[in-house]
Design a protein around this motif. Structure first.
Motif, PDB file in Angstrom:
ATOM      1  N   GLU A 119      46.066  29.673  54.201  1.00 36.48           N
ATOM      2  CA  GLU A 119      47.051  29.550  53.125  1.00 36.48           C
ATOM      3  C   GLU A 119      46.586  28.510  52.101  1.00 36.48           C
ATOM      4  O   GLU A 119      46.742  28.706  50.898  1.00 36.48           O
ATOM      5  N   ARG A 148      43.466  27.747  51.430  1.00 30.58           N
ATOM      6  CA  ARG A 148      42.364  28.377  50.678  1.00 30.58           C
ATOM      7  C   ARG A 148      42.894  29.284  49.579  1.00 30.58           C
ATOM      8  O   ARG A 148      42.402  29.290  48.464  1.00 30.58           O
ATOM      9  N   ARG A 149      43.913  30.078  49.917  1.00 31.10           N
ATOM     10  CA  ARG A 149      44.514  30.970  48.917  1.00 31.10           C
ATOM     11  C   ARG A 149      45.121  30.181  47.760  1.00 31.10           C
ATOM     12  O   ARG A 149      44.963  30.550  46.597  1.00 31.10           O
ATOM     13  N   ASP A 150      45.830  29.118  48.096  1.00 30.02           N
ATOM     14  CA  ASP A 150      46.452  28.297  47.050  1.00 30.02           C
ATOM     15  C   ASP A 150      45.397  27.667  46.146  1.00 30.02           C
ATOM     16  O   ASP A 150      45.562  27.632  44.923  1.00 30.02           O
ATOM     17  N   PHE A 159      42.290  28.761  45.627  1.00 27.28           N
ATOM     18  CA  PHE A 159      41.675  29.838  44.857  1.00 27.28           C
ATOM     19  C   PHE A 159      42.572  30.231  43.680  1.00 27.28           C
ATOM     20  O   PHE A 159      42.103  30.374  42.546  1.00 27.28           O
ATOM     21  N   ASP A 160      43.860  30.413  43.956  1.00 29.40           N
ATOM     22  CA  ASP A 160      44.793  30.778  42.883  1.00 29.40           C
ATOM     23  C   ASP A 160      44.822  29.719  41.791  1.00 29.40           C
ATOM     24  O   ASP A 160      44.847  30.050  40.605  1.00 29.40           O
ATOM     25  N   TYR A 161      44.829  28.449  42.172  1.00 27.77           N
ATOM     26  CA  TYR A 161      44.843  27.379  41.174  1.00 27.77           C
ATOM     27  C   TYR A 161      43.588  27.445  40.300  1.00 27.77           C
ATOM     28  O   TYR A 161      43.678  27.412  39.074  1.00 27.77           O
ATOM     29  N   GLU A 218      41.299  29.956  39.850  1.00 27.08           N
ATOM     30  CA  GLU A 218      41.083  31.191  39.102  1.00 27.08           C
ATOM     31  C   GLU A 218      42.207  31.526  38.122  1.00 27.08           C
ATOM     32  O   GLU A 218      41.956  32.105  37.084  1.00 27.08           O
ATOM     33  N   MET A 219      43.432  31.185  38.463  1.00 29.80           N
ATOM     34  CA  MET A 219      44.550  31.589  37.618  1.00 29.80           C
ATOM     35  C   MET A 219      45.000  30.488  36.649  1.00 29.80           C
ATOM     36  O   MET A 219      45.616  30.781  35.637  1.00 29.80           O
TER      37      MET A 219
END
Length: 73
Positions: free
Chosen positions: A32, A34-36, A38-40, A42-43
């Protein structure tokens, strides 16, 4: 500083991964995180930061200008 608030669906998915799928809590938390991250990156961060190789433009602005060139041809 206040604690982060997570959406209900996020909480349900995390609990299901531990209780139904048998994943260790630490592994679920790591994924979770890692996903957060990555989202920060890339997005939020990458679309806004300036790049020297793009003449100081953000990636979003560079793409806009790039595709504008095709429309005008």
């Amino acid at each position: 500083m206040s604690k982060p608030r997570f959406p209900e669906e996020f909480k349900i998915e995390a609990v299901q991964q531990v209780t139904e799928r048998g994943y260790p809590v630490a592994e679920v938390a790591r994924e979770e995180a890692r996903r957060d991250i990555f989202d920060y990156i890339e997005m939020f961060y990458n679309p806004k930061r300036w790049h020297g190789s793009a003449n100081g433009l953000s990636p979003v602005e560079f793409e806009k200008q790039y595709f504008q060139r095709f429309k005008s041809v």
